[in-house]
Design an enzyme around this catalytic site. Structure first.
Site, PDB file in Angstrom:
ATOM      1  N   SER A 125      14.368  -5.463  64.835  1.00  0.00           N
ATOM      2  CA  SER A 125      14.395  -7.086  65.224  1.00  0.00           C
ATOM      3  C   SER A 125      14.000  -7.749  63.991  1.00  0.00           C
ATOM      4  O   SER A 125      13.732  -7.309  63.217  1.00  0.00           O
ATOM      5  CB  SER A 125      13.239  -7.059  66.139  1.00  0.00           C
ATOM      6  OG  SER A 125      13.349  -6.427  67.098  1.00  0.00           O
TER       7      SER A 125
HETATM    8  N1  SAH Z   1      10.289  -2.019  67.206  1.00  0.00           N
HETATM    9  C1  SAH Z   1      11.856  -1.441  66.749  1.00  0.00           C
HETATM   10  C2  SAH Z   1      12.979  -2.059  67.301  1.00  0.00           C
HETATM   11  C3  SAH Z   1      13.930  -0.925  67.680  1.00  0.00           C
HETATM   12  S1  SAH Z   1      15.156  -1.318  68.688  1.00  0.00           S
HETATM   13  C4  SAH Z   1      11.706  -1.538  65.191  1.00  0.00           C
HETATM   14  O1  SAH Z   1      10.756  -2.086  64.539  1.00  0.00           O
HETATM   15  O2  SAH Z   1      12.481  -0.650  64.490  1.00  0.00           O
HETATM   16  C5  SAH Z   1      14.436  -0.677  70.336  1.00  0.00           C
HETATM   17  C6  SAH Z   1      14.156   0.595  70.610  1.00  0.00           C
HETATM   18  O3  SAH Z   1      14.000   0.901  71.925  1.00  0.00           O
HETATM   19  C7  SAH Z   1      15.610   1.489  70.284  1.00  0.00           C
HETATM   20  O4  SAH Z   1      15.159   2.336  69.355  1.00  0.00           O
HETATM   21  C8  SAH Z   1      15.805   2.211  71.788  1.00  0.00           C
HETATM   22  O5  SAH Z   1      16.200   3.622  71.629  1.00  0.00           O
HETATM   23  C9  SAH Z   1      14.185   2.091  72.292  1.00  0.00           C
HETATM   24  N2  SAH Z   1      14.205   2.024  73.649  1.00  0.00           N
HETATM   25  C10 SAH Z   1      15.204   1.592  74.679  1.00  0.00           C
HETATM   26  N3  SAH Z   1      14.943   2.410  75.987  1.00  0.00           N
HETATM   27  C11 SAH Z   1      13.740   2.857  75.938  1.00  0.00           C
HETATM   28  C12 SAH Z   1      12.782   3.524  76.703  1.00  0.00           C
HETATM   29  N4  SAH Z   1      12.970   3.687  78.082  1.00  0.00           N
HETATM   30  N5  SAH Z   1      11.527   4.121  76.066  1.00  0.00           N
HETATM   31  C13 SAH Z   1      11.590   4.054  74.754  1.00  0.00           C
HETATM   32  N6  SAH Z   1      12.298   3.758  73.946  1.00  0.00           N
HETATM   33  C14 SAH Z   1      13.447   3.059  74.427  1.00  0.00           C
END
Ligand code: SAH
Length: 254
Positions: free
Chosen positions: A98
């Site tokens: 993000s």
């Molecule tokens: N906070 C992260 C942002 C990652 S993007 C950072 O700082 O990099 C969002 C993430 O949510 C992705 O990696 C995706 O695989 C994950 N995601 C989506 N659905 C999910 C679920 N049900 N459980 C765990 N992770 C999930």
């Protein structure tokens, strides 16, 4: 406008409140680019923090955390020169880290939880570890951070990224965050980095009294908004904030 949500919580018919993301951010001078991993990036980060403050982030702990965590170490080295721009960046497997203003905004909202205002932020659950950047920021704001990721490759990438930081209060979990994570519940804060069109009921069940959930939620047209749910002694209160763009929340492990 605040309402008590029914479950699964949906955005239909709710009105927005609070600042709009479409509001133009104050102009800021372009930051110099860090040249790969070798450069001391502290000055570039300090400029990013100045822009965050100018954009309305005023919690000193959040500004401090954003200034301390080296975002360029969490992205591919080819993208390191964009790490301190206010932009989301690819982290592989069609997922994105993000943008800093959104990470800071959500962190600041978490600190607004009733139980954080009367003491400090206790246990926090992050849904969607991704590359681990936000977890590293949260580690500086909360006593314990439980972060769950459904994609094994990203879970492992986050582990590698976080290892050198030796953050003893970050717990990485491979699992389906739609079920929350009972192991650390109840949480003072829950923060989702992926958005669906309904909020899993488990998340609210795993919130402590005085705790706060901050998550993107898609409305009927697919447009996501940031949603805040506060758990009080009398029940849940829901507030809908600005428009946001997060990757989709998916179920199961892959
Ligand atoms: N906070 C992260 C942002 C990652 S993007 C950072 O700082 O990099 C969002 C993430 O949510 C992705 O990696 C995706 O695989 C994950 N995601 C989506 N659905 C999910 C679920 N049900 N459980 C765990 N992770 C999930």
């Amino acid at each position: 406008m605040q309402r008590r949500p029914g479950f699964p919580a949906r955005l239909d018919g709710l009105q927005r409140q609070g600042p709009s993301m479409t509001k133009a951010a104050p102009a800021a001078p372009a930051a110099p680019m860090p040249q790969g991993m070798g450069l001391d990036s502290a000055a570039v980060r300090a400029r990013m923090v100045q822009r965050l403050a100018a954009g309305g982030i005023d919690a000193p702990q959040v500004l401090q955390a954003m200034g301390a965590v080296e975002r360029h170490r969490f992205v591919d080295s080819a993208l390191a020169n964009q790490a301190y721009e206010d932009t989301s960046l690819p982290i592989g497997l069609a997922q994105t880290i993000s943008k800093p203003s959104v990470v800071a905004r959500m962190a600041q909202l978490l600190l607004g939880a009733e139980c954080a205002r009367v003491g400090s932020l206790g246990r926090v659950l992050e849904i969607g570890t991704g590359c681990g950047y936000q977890a590293a920021v949260l580690a500086r704001l909360a006593r314990e951070v439980y972060t769950i990721e459904r994609l094994r490759a990203l879970h492992e990438k986050a582990r590698d990224n976080l290892r050198p930081l030796r953050l003893a209060n970050v717990h990485l979990i491979l699992g389906d965050g739609m079920l929350g994570y009972a192991g650390g519940a109840p949480y003072a804060g829950i923060i989702a980095a992926a958005g669906g069109d309904a909020l899993p009921q488990t998340w609210c069940e795993q919130l402590a009294i005085g705790g706060r959930l901050v998550a993107p939620l898609a409305g009927p047209g697919g447009q996501q908004s940031l949603l805040v749910i506060d758990r009080g002694a009398q029940g849940l209160t829901q507030t809908v904030l600005e428009s946001v763009h997060f990757v989709p929340l998916k179920s199961g492990i892959a």
